[in-house]
Design a protein around this motif. Structure first.
Motif, short mmCIF file in Angstrom:
data_model
loop_
_atom_site.label_atom_id
_atom_site.label_comp_id
_atom_site.label_asym_id
_atom_site.label_seq_id
_atom_site.Cartn_x
_atom_site.Cartn_y
_atom_site.Cartn_z
N TRP A 192 23.63 21.21 4.75
CA TRP A 192 23.03 21.82 3.57
C TRP A 192 22.20 23.06 3.90
N LEU B 84 9.93 13.37 -0.56
CA LEU B 84 11.33 12.95 -0.77
C LEU B 84 11.40 11.44 -0.94
N HIS C 24 18.24 24.67 -1.92
CA HIS C 24 17.55 25.80 -1.29
C HIS C 24 18.07 27.15 -1.77
N TYR D 27 23.35 24.04 -3.70
CA TYR D 27 22.35 23.23 -2.99
C TYR D 27 20.95 23.74 -3.35
N LEU E 224 13.57 17.90 -4.20
CA LEU E 224 14.99 17.60 -4.37
C LEU E 224 15.56 17.20 -3.01
N PHE E 225 16.61 16.38 -3.03
CA PHE E 225 17.24 16.00 -1.77
C PHE E 225 18.02 17.22 -1.28
N PRO E 226 17.62 17.80 -0.16
CA PRO E 226 18.23 19.08 0.25
C PRO E 226 19.71 18.95 0.59
N TRP E 227 20.16 17.73 0.90
CA TRP E 227 21.55 17.55 1.31
C TRP E 227 22.47 17.28 0.13
N LYS E 228 21.90 17.28 -1.07
CA LYS E 228 22.74 17.02 -2.24
C LYS E 228 22.79 18.23 -3.15
#
Lengths: 259, 288
Positions: A258, A160, B158, B156, B112-116
């Protein structure tokens, strides 16, 4: 055969639900019986009914609300300051080697000292003021949150960080977005542990000398031999701590939005 | 008929093969005598050994080699993620000492940024480079349409399949409009069917973007299918063994793998790799 097996399994399930529902009333009932039977000293071991009366009286006089607010503000204030400091410094020590070299050895020496052991010196430094109580809670919360954040930051998926580097992410955004959010699952675990710790340290802080608060009330009641009030205070503290932990667990679940 | 496709005599440094001044102007990536050494507990390992190569503007070059031959390390050096021990990597005439946003990278894992959401992941690069939110999201939406994931714009990562995630990763790398796109076994973690679809997607995509692409893989089929040129690397220490021109006509699709010209090229690659593998193996036996 199989139908019979299934229905017996569901009968077992129903029974365990029933037992779970009855568990607390049953123990309370047994406690009431023993306390009233004269086997034990009812002054030292009052029945639950006496405890309930003491709690109602506590609420009726308005003292409960004042005590609750005094304790809650210490826990909440100390938690907020300690957690914020722990997160900020955890990100820095976890990510910036120079900061880590400077602070980590110091933190690792101070961290294992139980916060309660600081009560005497806190009284010397701050007297019986609120600052001293805040200090104790902050101390307890800070190291827990710092360590969780520090470890979490080091466990952030390196891919990341590389991906973010390749996209031109500036350093501040790297720290406070990629690294902090990457570590968030660890940070929330640290924060949740810190919720319980803030209650432990609250006990030490209020016992060290205060003029209001749930633990203060327990101590006063003990000095007056009001055992029912002591137990009522313990129950209130237990309930408060439980509610805080559960609501934080729900909050933490949402914080990692998320997943 | 087939040998004309191969350029067996082509030397390692393409720059030297053409008129030097012209190709020096065209070469966007120049790797010059690059060595990369890793410290390990038992001493050090030479991951990349005096490699020189040049990639022309707009070219699609694949680097093929066995696992651990240093091909990813070479790519990381081009990305500025790995410091040279000796030599240098120049992109657009500037030494790569740190990542630069005009050089995009797609890794084996999507990362990938999991929070985006998909949209915000792709918008991340333009935002980081100071574009307005509206502008960044507009770029993202265009790219989402291009990779055919409009329905998943606000999903998202995931919740997406591996292939979809990797498409988002490619779009994210393209959002900064890189002059060079580096791809490190981007389809290596996908199943065979998805991989074939992704290869076709990449071929189509390439027609629409004008980035120079360097693609690392251990899959010879993939390398020949996608590339203008295939560099074959040897293991231990990592060197470039062969520089093969792939003159198969474009546009190509994965159907090409059945054609004779393709098969001849592949046989040539395999022979080379096999003999190199044998040499490396024998060398290892001599050493031990």
């Amino acid at each position: 055969m199989s139908v019979g097996g299934r229905s017996s399994a569901s009968a077992t399930a129903r029974l365990s639900v029933l037992v779970a529902v009855l568990s607390v009333p049953a123990f309370t009932g047994v406690w009431e019986l023993i306390a009233r039977s004269g086997i034990v000293n009812a002054v030292l071991f009052p029945p639950p009914s006496t405890v309930a009366v003491a709690i109602l009286e506590w609420i009726r006089t308005g003292q409960f609300f004042g005590d609750l607010m005094a304790s809650l503000s210490r826990v909440a204030g100390g938690f907020a300051v300690g957690a914020a400091g722990g997160i900020v410094l955890g990100v820095l020590t976890g990510r910036v080697r120079l900061v880590s070299s400077l602070l980590s050895p110091l933190f690792h020496i101070l961290r294992p000292i139980p916060p309660i052991a600081f009560v005497p010196i806190v009284i010397l430094w701050f007297g019986l003021s609120e600052t001293g109580k805040l200090f104790l809670v902050v101390w307890g919360v800070f190291f827990t949150v710092w360590l969780a954040t520090h470890i979490g930051v080091q466990k952030v998926d390196h891919g990341l960080i590389r991906a973010a580097q390749m996209l031109g992410t500036p350093q501040p955004q790297m720290l406070w977005e990629i690294v902090l959010l990457g570590a968030l699952p660890y940070v929330t675990v640290g924060l949740r542990t810190a919720v319980s710790i803030s209650f432990y340290t609250l006990v030490a802080a209020e016992l060290a000398g205060s003029f209001a608060g749930i633990v203060y009330r327990i101590e006063i009641a003990q000095q007056n031999m009001q055992t029912g009030q002591v137990m009522g205070g313990l129950a209130a503290l237990g309930l408060l701590s439980f509610v805080a932990d559960r609501s934080f667990a729900i909050l933490a679940e949402r914080a990692v939005w998320w997943r | 008929m087939i040998p004309s496709l191969l350029c067996p005599d082509q030397p390692l440094r393409l720059v030297d093969t053409h008129s030097p001044s012209a190709s020096a102007r065209q070469a966007i990536i120049r790797v010059e005598d690059l060595s990369i050494v890793f410290d390990v507990p038992s001493g050090h390992v030479i991951a990349v050994d005096r490699v020189s190569l040049a990639v022309t503007q707009g070219e699609f070059v694949s680097i093929v080699g066995p696992s651990g031959c240093g091909k990813s390390t070479l790519l990381n050096a081009m990305a500025g993620l790995e410091r040279p021990f000796e030599g240098q990597v120049l992109i657009a005439g500037e030494a790569m000492l740190a990542p630069r946003p005009e050089i995009g990278m797609v890794f084996q894992q999507p990362h990938l940024f999991p929070w985006k959401s998909v949209r915000r992941n792709i918008a991340h690069g333009p935002r980081a480079l100071g574009k307005s939110k509206a502008e960044a999201l507009r770029i993202a939406d265009d790219l989402i349409a291009m990779i055919g994931l409009t329905k998943f714009a606000s999903a998202y990562p995931h919740t997406l399949s591996g292939g979809m995630q990797q498409r988002v990763a490619i779009a994210r790398a393209l959002a900064n409009q890189p002059r060079v796109l580096l791809m490190d076994e981007p389809f290596g973690a996908l199943d065979a069917q998805t991989r074939a679809v992704m290869q076709d997607n990449l071929l189509e995509l390439r027609e629409r973007i004008n980035a120079t692409i360097v693609f690392v893989t251990h899959d010879i089929d993939e390398a020949i299918l996608l590339s203008d040129r295939v560099l074959i690397m040897s293991a231990g220490p990592g060197r470039i063994l062969k520089d093969l021109q792939v003159s198969l006509p474009r546009p190509r699709s994965s159907a090409i793998v059945a054609e004779a010209a393709y098969l001849a090229l592949k046989r040539d690659c395999l022979d080379l790799i096999r003999s190199e593998g044998r040499r490396a193996f024998e060398q290892m036996e001599i050493r031990t």
